[in-house]
Design a protein around this motif. Structure first.
Motif, PDB file in Angstrom:
ATOM      1  N   ILE A   1       5.306   8.121   4.583  1.00  0.00           N
ATOM      2  CA  ILE A   1       5.660   8.215   2.960  1.00  0.00           C
ATOM      3  C   ILE A   1       6.436   9.737   3.917  1.00  0.00           C
ATOM      4  CG2 ILE A   1       4.226   9.468   1.212  1.00  0.00           C
ATOM      5  CD1 ILE A   1       2.135   7.535   1.924  1.00  0.00           C
ATOM      6  N   ASP A   2       7.583   9.351   2.729  1.00  0.00           N
ATOM      7  CA  ASP A   2       8.366  10.826   3.180  1.00  0.00           C
ATOM      8  C   ASP A   2       7.865  11.565   1.999  1.00  0.00           C
ATOM      9  OD1 ASP A   2      10.917  11.933   1.039  1.00  0.00           O
ATOM     10  OD2 ASP A   2      11.834  11.023   3.547  1.00  0.00           O
ATOM     11  N   TYR A   3       8.565  12.906   2.706  1.00  0.00           N
ATOM     12  CA  TYR A   3       7.785  14.433   2.325  1.00  0.00           C
ATOM     13  C   TYR A   3       8.216  14.765   0.580  1.00  0.00           C
ATOM     14  CZ  TYR A   3       7.140  19.135   1.645  1.00  0.00           C
ATOM     15  OH  TYR A   3       6.481  20.061   0.856  1.00  0.00           O
ATOM     16  N   ALA A   4       9.072  14.062   0.227  1.00  0.00           N
ATOM     17  CA  ALA A   4       9.229  14.480  -1.091  1.00  0.00           C
ATOM     18  C   ALA A   4       8.579  13.153  -2.106  1.00  0.00           C
ATOM     19  CB  ALA A   4      10.995  13.675  -1.842  1.00  0.00           C
ATOM     20  N   HIS A   5       8.070  12.228  -1.516  1.00  0.00           N
ATOM     21  CA  HIS A   5       7.347  11.124  -2.594  1.00  0.00           C
ATOM     22  C   HIS A   5       5.746  12.165  -2.300  1.00  0.00           C
ATOM     23  CE1 HIS A   5      10.500   8.066  -1.750  1.00  0.00           C
ATOM     24  NE2 HIS A   5       9.900   8.179  -3.108  1.00  0.00           N
ATOM     25  N   TYR A   6       5.457  13.115  -1.097  1.00  0.00           N
ATOM     26  CA  TYR A   6       4.502  13.562  -1.187  1.00  0.00           C
ATOM     27  C   TYR A   6       4.381  14.986  -1.835  1.00  0.00           C
ATOM     28  CZ  TYR A   6       0.868  17.089   1.152  1.00  0.00           C
ATOM     29  OH  TYR A   6       0.199  18.390   0.788  1.00  0.00           O
ATOM     30  N   ASN A   7       5.201  15.096  -1.927  1.00  0.00           N
ATOM     31  CA  ASN A   7       5.248  16.415  -2.572  1.00  0.00           C
ATOM     32  C   ASN A   7       5.765  16.436  -4.412  1.00  0.00           C
ATOM     33  OD1 ASN A   7       4.998  19.417  -2.705  1.00  0.00           O
ATOM     34  ND2 ASN A   7       8.117  19.619  -3.283  1.00  0.00           N
TER      35      ASN A   7
ATOM     36  N   MET B   1       0.752  -1.227  -0.255  1.00  0.00           N
ATOM     37  CA  MET B   1      -0.357  -0.232  -0.263  1.00  0.00           C
ATOM     38  C   MET B   1       0.633   1.297  -0.272  1.00  0.00           C
ATOM     39  SD  MET B   1      -2.904   1.385  -0.315  1.00  0.00           S
ATOM     40  CE  MET B   1      -4.015   2.295   0.158  1.00  0.00           C
ATOM     41  N   LYS B   2       2.122   0.927   0.777  1.00  0.00           N
ATOM     42  CA  LYS B   2       2.834   2.371   1.050  1.00  0.00           C
ATOM     43  C   LYS B   2       3.210   2.541  -0.781  1.00  0.00           C
ATOM     44  CE  LYS B   2       6.915   4.260   3.319  1.00  0.00           C
ATOM     45  NZ  LYS B   2       8.175   3.771   3.195  1.00  0.00           N
ATOM     46  N   GLU B   3       4.315   1.248  -1.686  1.00  0.00           N
ATOM     47  CA  GLU B   3       4.561   1.813  -2.629  1.00  0.00           C
ATOM     48  C   GLU B   3       3.801   2.139  -3.428  1.00  0.00           C
ATOM     49  OE1 GLU B   3       6.633  -1.889  -3.505  1.00  0.00           O
ATOM     50  OE2 GLU B   3       7.783  -1.986  -1.961  1.00  0.00           O
ATOM     51  N   ILE B   4       2.187   1.702  -3.172  1.00  0.00           N
ATOM     52  CA  ILE B   4       1.674   2.423  -4.336  1.00  0.00           C
ATOM     53  C   ILE B   4       1.303   4.027  -4.199  1.00  0.00           C
ATOM     54  CG2 ILE B   4      -0.894   2.225  -4.854  1.00  0.00           C
ATOM     55  CD1 ILE B   4      -0.914  -0.508  -4.354  1.00  0.00           C
ATOM     56  N   LEU B   5       0.870   4.434  -2.812  1.00  0.00           N
ATOM     57  CA  LEU B   5       0.673   5.506  -2.972  1.00  0.00           C
ATOM     58  C   LEU B   5       1.708   6.587  -3.322  1.00  0.00           C
ATOM     59  CD1 LEU B   5      -0.630   5.164   0.846  1.00  0.00           C
ATOM     60  CD2 LEU B   5      -2.010   6.223  -1.423  1.00  0.00           C
ATOM     61  N   GLU B   6       3.380   5.936  -2.642  1.00  0.00           N
ATOM     62  CA  GLU B   6       4.173   7.263  -3.130  1.00  0.00           C
ATOM     63  C   GLU B   6       4.346   6.526  -4.266  1.00  0.00           C
ATOM     64  OE1 GLU B   6       7.460   6.236   1.077  1.00  0.00           O
ATOM     65  OE2 GLU B   6       8.010   4.707  -0.910  1.00  0.00           O
ATOM     66  N   ASN B   7       4.103   5.660  -5.045  1.00  0.00           N
ATOM     67  CA  ASN B   7       4.518   5.956  -7.069  1.00  0.00           C
ATOM     68  C   ASN B   7       3.072   6.647  -7.396  1.00  0.00           C
ATOM     69  OD1 ASN B   7       6.596   4.661  -6.819  1.00  0.00           O
ATOM     70  ND2 ASN B   7       5.844   2.209  -6.665  1.00  0.00           N
ATOM     71  N   SER B   8       1.559   6.894  -6.791  1.00  0.00           N
ATOM     72  CA  SER B   8       1.078   8.097  -7.206  1.00  0.00           C
ATOM     73  C   SER B   8       1.158   9.426  -7.390  1.00  0.00           C
ATOM     74  CB  SER B   8      -0.002   7.418  -6.035  1.00  0.00           C
ATOM     75  OG  SER B   8      -1.291   7.923  -6.529  1.00  0.00           O
ATOM     76  N   LEU B   9       0.941   9.958  -8.677  1.00  0.00           N
ATOM     77  CA  LEU B   9       1.087  10.999  -8.310  1.00  0.00           C
ATOM     78  C   LEU B   9       0.365  11.992  -8.721  1.00  0.00           C
ATOM     79  CD1 LEU B   9       2.642  12.760 -10.639  1.00  0.00           C
ATOM     80  CD2 LEU B   9       0.789  12.376 -12.205  1.00  0.00           C
ATOM     81  N   PHE B  10      -0.717  11.084  -8.333  1.00  0.00           N
ATOM     82  CA  PHE B  10      -1.734  12.261  -7.213  1.00  0.00           C
ATOM     83  C   PHE B  10      -2.002  11.890  -5.839  1.00  0.00           C
ATOM     84  CE2 PHE B  10      -3.296  10.412 -11.855  1.00  0.00           C
ATOM     85  CZ  PHE B  10      -3.405  11.682 -12.098  1.00  0.00           C
ATOM     86  N   PHE B  11      -1.468  11.312  -5.494  1.00  0.00           N
ATOM     87  CA  PHE B  11      -1.335  11.025  -3.880  1.00  0.00           C
ATOM     88  C   PHE B  11      -1.554  12.316  -2.910  1.00  0.00           C
ATOM     89  CE2 PHE B  11       1.306  10.582   0.751  1.00  0.00           C
ATOM     90  CZ  PHE B  11      -0.112  10.186   1.079  1.00  0.00           C
ATOM     91  N   GLY B  12      -0.555  13.060  -3.208  1.00  0.00           N
ATOM     92  CA  GLY B  12      -0.104  14.481  -2.400  1.00  0.00           C
ATOM     93  C   GLY B  12      -1.180  15.511  -2.973  1.00  0.00           C
ATOM     94  N   ALA B  13      -1.775  15.479  -3.612  1.00  0.00           N
ATOM     95  CA  ALA B  13      -2.961  16.562  -3.980  1.00  0.00           C
ATOM     96  C   ALA B  13      -4.184  15.996  -3.404  1.00  0.00           C
ATOM     97  CB  ALA B  13      -2.999  16.798  -5.300  1.00  0.00           C
ATOM     98  N   ALA B  14      -4.006  15.004  -3.412  1.00  0.00           N
ATOM     99  CA  ALA B  14      -5.416  14.694  -3.204  1.00  0.00           C
ATOM    100  C   ALA B  14      -5.699  14.441  -1.370  1.00  0.00           C
ATOM    101  CB  ALA B  14      -5.956  12.669  -3.836  1.00  0.00           C
ATOM    102  N   LEU B  15      -4.590  14.110  -1.238  1.00  0.00           N
ATOM    103  CA  LEU B  15      -4.275  14.587   0.430  1.00  0.00           C
ATOM    104  C   LEU B  15      -4.743  15.815   1.128  1.00  0.00           C
ATOM    105  CD1 LEU B  15      -3.833  13.242   3.690  1.00  0.00           C
ATOM    106  CD2 LEU B  15      -1.417  13.408   2.734  1.00  0.00           C
ATOM    107  N   SER B  16      -4.016  16.729   0.709  1.00  0.00           N
ATOM    108  CA  SER B  16      -3.875  17.677   1.296  1.00  0.00           C
ATOM    109  C   SER B  16      -6.022  18.753   0.425  1.00  0.00           C
ATOM    110  CB  SER B  16      -3.321  19.168  -0.067  1.00  0.00           C
ATOM    111  OG  SER B  16      -1.906  17.983   0.207  1.00  0.00           O
ATOM    112  N   ILE B  17      -5.950  18.426  -0.329  1.00  0.00           N
ATOM    113  CA  ILE B  17      -7.632  18.418  -1.589  1.00  0.00           C
ATOM    114  C   ILE B  17      -8.359  18.112   0.260  1.00  0.00           C
ATOM    115  CG2 ILE B  17      -9.696  19.101  -2.210  1.00  0.00           C
ATOM    116  CD1 ILE B  17      -7.207  18.965  -4.763  1.00  0.00           C
TER     117      ILE B  17
END
Length: 230
Positions: free
Chosen positions: A54-60, A1-17
Protein backbone atom coordinates in the motif's frame (compact mmCIF):
# COMPACT_ATOMS: atom_id res chain seq x y z
CA UNK A 1 -8.02 -6.77 -0.13
CA UNK A 2 -5.36 -4.22 -1.02
CA UNK A 3 -7.86 -2.11 -2.98
CA UNK A 4 -10.32 -2.21 -0.10
CA UNK A 5 -7.71 -0.96 2.35
CA UNK A 6 -6.44 1.71 -0.06
CA UNK A 7 -9.96 3.05 -0.58
CA UNK A 8 -10.82 2.94 3.11
CA UNK A 9 -10.97 6.34 4.79
CA UNK A 10 -10.17 4.78 8.17
CA UNK A 11 -7.32 2.41 7.28
CA UNK A 12 -4.48 4.85 8.04
CA UNK A 13 -5.94 6.03 11.33
CA UNK A 14 -6.86 2.51 12.42
CA UNK A 15 -3.39 1.16 11.63
CA UNK A 16 -1.70 4.00 13.53
CA UNK A 17 -3.91 3.62 16.60
CA UNK A 18 -3.78 -0.18 16.74
CA UNK A 19 -0.01 -0.29 16.24
CA UNK A 20 0.46 2.20 19.08
CA UNK A 21 -1.82 0.17 21.36
CA UNK A 22 0.21 -2.93 20.53
CA UNK A 23 3.42 -0.99 21.18
CA UNK A 24 2.12 0.13 24.59
CA UNK A 25 1.23 -3.47 25.46
CA UNK A 26 4.69 -4.70 24.46
CA UNK A 27 6.28 -1.91 26.52
CA UNK A 28 4.33 -2.94 29.63
CA UNK A 29 5.17 -6.61 29.16
CA UNK A 30 8.88 -6.18 28.44
CA UNK A 31 9.57 -3.02 30.50
CA UNK A 32 12.70 -2.18 28.50
CA UNK A 33 13.36 1.35 27.25
CA UNK A 34 14.04 0.28 23.65
CA UNK A 35 10.54 -1.19 23.42
CA UNK A 36 9.13 2.28 23.00
CA UNK A 37 5.47 2.52 21.88
CA UNK A 38 6.25 5.24 19.31
CA UNK A 39 9.17 3.31 17.84
CA UNK A 40 7.18 0.05 17.75
CA UNK A 41 4.21 1.83 16.18
CA UNK A 42 6.36 3.36 13.43
CA UNK A 43 8.05 0.00 12.76
CA UNK A 44 4.75 -1.90 12.56
CA UNK A 45 3.26 0.71 10.22
CA UNK A 46 6.24 0.54 7.87
CA UNK A 47 6.22 -3.27 7.85
CA UNK A 48 2.47 -3.44 7.14
CA UNK A 49 2.75 -0.96 4.26
CA UNK A 50 5.68 -2.90 2.77
CA UNK A 51 3.99 -6.29 3.09
CA UNK A 52 0.67 -5.10 1.67
CA UNK A 53 2.24 -2.90 -1.02
CA UNK A 54 0.00 0.00 0.00
CA UNK A 55 1.36 3.38 -1.00
CA UNK A 56 2.08 5.93 1.74
CA UNK A 57 -0.29 8.42 0.10
CA UNK A 58 -3.21 6.01 0.55
CA UNK A 59 -2.22 5.34 4.14
CA UNK A 60 -1.96 9.07 4.84
CA UNK A 61 -5.48 9.70 3.51
CA UNK A 62 -6.77 8.35 6.80
CA UNK A 63 -3.79 8.90 9.09
CA UNK A 64 -3.66 12.63 8.39
CA UNK A 65 -6.79 13.18 10.47
CA UNK A 66 -4.86 12.21 13.58
CA UNK A 67 -2.67 15.23 12.88
CA UNK A 68 -5.62 17.49 13.55
CA UNK A 69 -5.36 16.48 17.21
CA UNK A 70 -1.83 17.88 17.43
CA UNK A 71 -2.91 21.50 17.95
CA UNK A 72 -5.37 20.89 20.82
CA UNK A 73 -2.91 18.41 22.36
CA UNK A 74 -0.15 21.03 22.26
CA UNK A 75 -2.43 23.69 23.77
CA UNK A 76 -3.41 21.23 26.51
CA UNK A 77 0.24 21.15 27.60
CA UNK A 78 -0.44 24.51 29.26
CA UNK A 79 -2.59 22.76 31.89
CA UNK A 80 0.22 20.99 33.79
CA UNK A 81 2.31 24.17 33.49
CA UNK A 82 -0.46 26.18 35.15
CA UNK A 83 -0.70 23.58 37.91
CA UNK A 84 3.04 23.96 38.56
CA UNK A 85 3.07 27.76 38.33
CA UNK A 86 4.61 28.20 41.79
CA UNK A 87 7.47 25.87 40.87
CA UNK A 88 8.06 28.00 37.77
CA UNK A 89 8.18 31.20 39.82
CA UNK A 90 10.57 29.71 42.36
CA UNK A 91 13.01 28.50 39.71
CA UNK A 92 12.50 31.05 36.93
CA UNK A 93 16.14 32.12 36.50
CA UNK A 94 17.50 28.58 36.52
CA UNK A 95 14.79 27.47 34.08
CA UNK A 96 15.47 30.24 31.55
CA UNK A 97 19.24 29.77 31.76
CA UNK A 98 18.82 26.01 31.36
CA UNK A 99 16.64 26.34 28.26
CA UNK A 100 18.94 28.95 26.70
CA UNK A 101 21.93 26.69 27.36
CA UNK A 102 20.16 23.79 25.69
CA UNK A 103 19.34 25.82 22.58
CA UNK A 104 22.91 27.16 22.37
CA UNK A 105 24.37 23.67 22.80
CA UNK A 106 22.15 22.29 20.05
CA UNK A 107 23.22 25.03 17.61
CA UNK A 108 26.92 24.67 18.43
CA UNK A 109 26.71 20.88 18.07
CA UNK A 110 25.15 21.21 14.60
CA UNK A 111 27.82 23.78 13.69
CA UNK A 112 30.59 21.43 14.80
CA UNK A 113 29.14 18.40 13.02
CA UNK A 114 28.69 20.45 9.85
CA UNK A 115 32.37 21.37 9.92
CA UNK A 116 33.37 17.80 10.66
CA UNK A 117 31.37 16.28 7.81
CA UNK A 118 31.80 19.16 5.35
CA UNK A 119 28.12 20.01 4.99
CA UNK A 120 27.01 22.87 2.78
CA UNK A 121 25.27 25.93 4.22
CA UNK A 122 21.83 24.79 3.06
CA UNK A 123 22.32 21.44 4.80
CA UNK A 124 23.52 23.19 7.95
CA UNK A 125 20.46 25.45 8.22
CA UNK A 126 18.23 22.47 7.44
CA UNK A 127 19.34 20.84 10.68
CA UNK A 128 19.18 23.95 12.89
CA UNK A 129 15.46 23.50 13.82
CA UNK A 130 15.92 19.84 14.85
CA UNK A 131 15.17 20.42 18.54
CA UNK A 132 12.09 22.64 18.24
CA UNK A 133 8.52 21.59 17.62
CA UNK A 134 7.48 20.79 14.04
CA UNK A 135 5.07 23.73 13.65
CA UNK A 136 7.85 26.24 14.36
CA UNK A 137 10.62 24.19 12.73
CA UNK A 138 8.91 24.05 9.32
CA UNK A 139 8.52 27.83 9.13
CA UNK A 140 12.07 28.39 10.33
CA UNK A 141 13.53 25.96 7.80
CA UNK A 142 11.66 27.72 5.00
CA UNK A 143 12.86 31.12 6.17
CA UNK A 144 16.49 29.98 6.32
CA UNK A 145 16.27 28.32 2.90
CA UNK A 146 16.71 24.76 4.13
CA UNK A 147 15.27 21.47 2.88
CA UNK A 148 11.94 21.42 4.72
CA UNK A 149 11.22 17.65 4.37
CA UNK A 150 14.66 16.84 5.81
CA UNK A 151 14.08 19.34 8.63
CA UNK A 152 10.82 17.57 9.47
CA UNK A 153 12.56 14.19 9.44
CA UNK A 154 15.34 15.53 11.70
CA UNK A 155 12.78 16.99 14.12
CA UNK A 156 10.87 13.71 14.29
CA UNK A 157 14.02 11.62 14.78
CA UNK A 158 15.25 13.96 17.51
CA UNK A 159 11.92 13.81 19.31
CA UNK A 160 11.71 10.04 19.01
CA UNK A 161 15.26 9.63 20.31
CA UNK A 162 14.49 11.88 23.27
CA UNK A 163 11.32 9.95 24.01
CA UNK A 164 13.22 6.66 24.01
CA UNK A 165 16.38 7.54 25.95
CA UNK A 166 15.47 10.76 27.80
CA UNK A 167 14.56 9.06 31.06
CA UNK A 168 17.48 6.64 30.81
CA UNK A 169 20.02 9.43 30.24
CA UNK A 170 18.72 11.33 33.26
CA UNK A 171 19.29 8.27 35.43
CA UNK A 172 22.73 7.55 33.96
CA UNK A 173 23.87 11.17 34.36
CA UNK A 174 22.45 11.43 37.86
CA UNK A 175 19.89 14.14 37.03
CA UNK A 176 17.31 13.74 39.79
CA UNK A 177 15.65 17.15 40.23
CA UNK A 178 12.25 17.09 38.45
CA UNK A 179 12.68 20.64 37.10
CA UNK A 180 16.09 19.80 35.64
CA UNK A 181 14.79 16.60 34.03
CA UNK A 182 11.83 18.37 32.47
CA UNK A 183 13.93 21.24 31.10
CA UNK A 184 16.55 18.88 29.68
CA UNK A 185 14.08 16.59 27.93
CA UNK A 186 11.78 19.34 26.63
CA UNK A 187 14.57 21.56 25.33
CA UNK A 188 16.29 18.69 23.54
CA UNK A 189 13.34 16.79 22.12
CA UNK A 190 10.22 19.02 22.09
CA UNK A 191 6.72 17.43 22.09
CA UNK A 192 7.75 13.77 21.77
CA UNK A 193 10.18 14.21 24.63
CA UNK A 194 7.49 15.96 26.67
CA UNK A 195 5.31 12.85 26.38
CA UNK A 196 8.09 10.95 28.17
CA UNK A 197 8.58 13.76 30.70
CA UNK A 198 4.90 13.54 31.62
CA UNK A 199 5.37 9.86 32.37
CA UNK A 200 8.14 10.80 34.81
CA UNK A 201 5.97 13.22 36.78
CA UNK A 202 3.76 16.33 36.76
CA UNK A 203 6.63 18.75 37.40
CA UNK A 204 8.77 17.16 34.68
CA UNK A 205 5.88 17.39 32.23
CA UNK A 206 5.12 21.02 33.08
CA UNK A 207 8.74 22.14 32.75
CA UNK A 208 9.13 20.22 29.50
CA UNK A 209 6.00 21.92 28.13
CA UNK A 210 7.45 25.31 28.98
CA UNK A 211 10.73 24.37 27.30
CA UNK A 212 8.98 23.70 23.99
CA UNK A 213 7.70 27.28 23.81
CA UNK A 214 10.77 29.09 25.16
CA UNK A 215 13.26 27.02 23.15
CA UNK A 216 11.23 27.67 20.00
CA UNK A 217 11.20 31.42 20.64
CA UNK A 218 14.93 31.59 21.39
CA UNK A 219 15.76 29.52 18.31
CA UNK A 220 13.65 31.72 16.04
CA UNK A 221 15.12 34.93 17.48
CA UNK A 222 18.68 33.64 17.16
CA UNK A 223 18.17 31.89 13.80
CA UNK A 224 19.90 34.59 11.76
CA UNK A 225 22.91 34.59 14.08
CA UNK A 226 23.15 30.80 14.12
CA UNK A 227 22.76 30.62 10.33
CA UNK A 228 25.53 33.19 9.88
CA UNK A 229 28.05 31.06 11.78
CA UNK A 230 28.51 28.69 8.84
Amino acid sequence: MKEILENSLFFGAALSILSYILGSWIKKKCNFFLFNPLLISITITIVVLLLTGIDYAHYNNGAKYLGYLLTPATVALAIPLYEQLQVLKNNLTAILVGIASGVFTSAITIFGMSLLFGLQHIEYVTLLPKSITTAIGIGLSQELGGYVPISVAAIMMTGLFGNIVGGVLCRVLGIKHPVAKGIAIGTASHVMGTAKAMELGKTEGAMSSLSIVVAGIITVIGASFFAGLY
